[in-house]
Structure formats: C-alpha cells, structure tokens
Design an enzyme around this catalytic site. Sequence first.
Site, short mmCIF file in Angstrom:
data_model
loop_
_atom_site.label_atom_id
_atom_site.label_comp_id
_atom_site.label_asym_id
_atom_site.label_seq_id
_atom_site.Cartn_x
_atom_site.Cartn_y
_atom_site.Cartn_z
N LEU A 32 93.30 -19.74 -31.37
CA LEU A 32 93.52 -18.31 -31.65
C LEU A 32 92.50 -17.73 -32.63
CD1 LEU A 32 97.42 -18.40 -32.00
CD2 LEU A 32 96.05 -18.00 -29.94
N GLY A 35 91.29 -11.59 -32.08
CA GLY A 35 91.59 -10.90 -30.82
C GLY A 35 93.03 -11.18 -30.39
N HIS A 36 93.41 -12.47 -30.40
CA HIS A 36 94.79 -12.83 -30.04
C HIS A 36 95.78 -12.20 -31.03
CE1 HIS A 36 92.50 -16.46 -28.49
NE2 HIS A 36 93.16 -16.10 -27.41
N GLN A 152 91.49 -9.79 -15.27
CA GLN A 152 92.81 -10.41 -15.45
C GLN A 152 93.86 -9.32 -15.68
OE1 GLN A 152 93.79 -14.21 -17.62
NE2 GLN A 152 94.18 -12.77 -19.26
P1 AMP Z 1 93.16 -16.62 -23.77
O1 AMP Z 1 93.75 -17.46 -24.84
O2 AMP Z 1 91.67 -16.65 -23.70
O3 AMP Z 1 93.84 -16.82 -22.43
O4 AMP Z 1 93.50 -15.12 -24.18
C1 AMP Z 1 94.82 -14.72 -24.40
C2 AMP Z 1 94.85 -13.22 -24.49
O5 AMP Z 1 94.02 -12.78 -25.57
C3 AMP Z 1 94.30 -12.54 -23.22
O6 AMP Z 1 95.11 -11.43 -22.89
C4 AMP Z 1 92.91 -12.13 -23.64
O7 AMP Z 1 92.40 -11.03 -22.91
C5 AMP Z 1 93.15 -11.76 -25.10
N1 AMP Z 1 91.89 -11.75 -25.85
C6 AMP Z 1 90.94 -12.72 -25.86
N2 AMP Z 1 89.89 -12.33 -26.61
C7 AMP Z 1 90.19 -11.08 -27.08
C8 AMP Z 1 89.50 -10.14 -27.92
N3 AMP Z 1 88.30 -10.40 -28.41
N4 AMP Z 1 90.12 -8.98 -28.20
C9 AMP Z 1 91.36 -8.70 -27.71
N5 AMP Z 1 92.05 -9.54 -26.91
C10 AMP Z 1 91.48 -10.72 -26.60
#
Ligand code: AMP
Length: 279
Positions: A32, A35-36, A152
């Site tokens: 994490l 962004g998360h 996605q």
């Molecule tokens: P992941 O763990 O990569 O599957 O991401 C989980 C969620 O976090 C997904 O909805 C991603 O689009 C979101 N996410 C990943 N990176 C960012 C970011 N830089 N800003 C906002 N949301 C993000």
Amino acid sequence: MIIFKVGQQLSKYLSSLNNTITIGFVPTMGALHQGHLSLIAESKKKCQLTVCSIYVNPTQFSEISDLDAYPKPIEADIELLEMAGCDILYIPSTEDIYTDSKDFSFDLNGLDSRWEGPLRPGHFNGVLNICKRLFDLVKPSEVFFGQKDLQQCAVIRKLIRHEHSQIIFNQCPIIREKDGLAMSSRNIRLSDQARKQAPAISELMNAALLKVVDIKPEALGVWLTSQLNAIEGISVEYAVVVDTIDLKPAIDWNWPTALLVTCKVGGVRLLDNILIDSK
Ligand code: AMP
C-alpha cells in the site's frame, strides 16, 4: 481494525451489523501507498464502515514472474491501514476466496479487447472474477477504485451495472509523487536511472494537454508516443486518446476523453492517464 482471513466469518460479522450501516469497500493487492490510502479516506468520508481487502490475485497476472515479483509487505500494510482508520481488513487465502472453480464472464462489448486486454491475456477476466467474489461476500454499499487503472474502472462499472446494480461506484483521482509520477506498487522496481526518467510520462502528458482541440485525438497520441520514445530507456506500448466509457479511440473532442499511456521505463511497465476537459 478487525482482520478476517476467512470469508464466511467476514460475511457473518457484516450481516450481524445493523443493515442501515453503509459499507465502503476498497479492494487492493497490498504493497500500500498514499494512492490506496486516498481510497480508504474517500470511503471513510462517504460510508460508516470501511472494509479493505488485500489479495494478490494470481488469475489477473499473465506472467508468473510478475506474480512472484509482486511485493507483499503485509505487516507494513496492516500498520498503514490502522493509521488510516480502516475498520476491517480481509486477507483471504486462495482456497478461501476460490471456494469453487466457477468462471464468471459476460460480454464486455470489446472493452477487454483493447489496450491492457491483449497485452495481458486473461487479466480482465481475472479482475472480474475476483471482484465479483469479493462484492458477493462484502455486499458493499459503495466501492472505491483508482482512476490510475482507468480501463479497470470501466470494466468494474460494467460489472456493477450487470451484476450488482445496488452498489455505488466511485472513481478516485490519481495520487502522484511530487515530481508527477503516478504512485504505484511497481515503482519500487525502478532503477535509480529509470526513477529519474519516469516523471517524463506525466510531464509530456501535460504538454500534450496544451495541444487539445488544436490537433485531432489520434494525432495527439502519435505526438506523445514519439516524444516518449525519444527518451532513452522509455518504450511506449500505447499512448492514445480514448472515450472514458468504452475506452475506444476518440475521433473528436466532443465526448469526455482521456489520454491513456502505458510504457516501459527501464523494463518496468508503468500506467498513467489524464482526463481531458476540452470544454
Ligand atoms: P492495486 O493494489 O494495484 O490493485 O490497486 C488497488 C486500488 O488502488 C485500485 O483501485 C487502483 O486503481 C488504486 N490505485 C493504485 N495506485 C493509485 C494512485 N496512484 N492513486 C489512486 N489510486 C490508486
């Protein structure tokens, strides 16, 4: 924060709560970053209870080496979620979440045959299946996804319309490093040199925005591709202007569009995009 490793226990707990409580859900693959955590913050703002899941879903990886290399810092993730005020964390095992081998699919109307689709065979089918299972279990009122993965988001919007029409979908803005690089769990794989080059992606996307309306969407993609490819160590997989619903190549500026980019920087695949307001 309560941690569940068994889906049945999670769903029993959630269904024991007063059914007027609004549940916000943030599915992740862990490792994490801010962004998360911005998704958790948004969920806390809009819902009374926030559930996060961490599961590195094997079915959405087309290459086993990519799956093996995916970072899994679970202790640090738990600490970050505690600090962010997340209420519930679900960390399933594969046996727990894939209790049967049913494969769910429906017609995405070509959405999965574009951009990430052909480059990562099976990826969106994997995303659909894991999200459907998680949504069935958590039964959220609202879900929170990052615009960072724009295709996605488009896929999940269709899943919700098709299967879970009671869920409210939230697409949250991209959180960036100070130098503009979109935050990603993959960024730690960048070498020092690649890390220095990577902000060129957002810099050039912003430069491209200044050309909007003056040139056609297709020509803007071509311009951005050549600018990025001219930087040593960067190779573009696609840089295109698309509509934000089906992510088809845009032919004019009359619809909501986005600039969508995927490129390799020093061998690491990075995704980015910017929504275009041409009004
Ligand atoms: P992941 O763990 O990569 O599957 O991401 C989980 C969620 O976090 C997904 O909805 C991603 O689009 C979101 N996410 C990943 N990176 C960012 C970011 N830089 N800003 C906002 N949301 C993000």
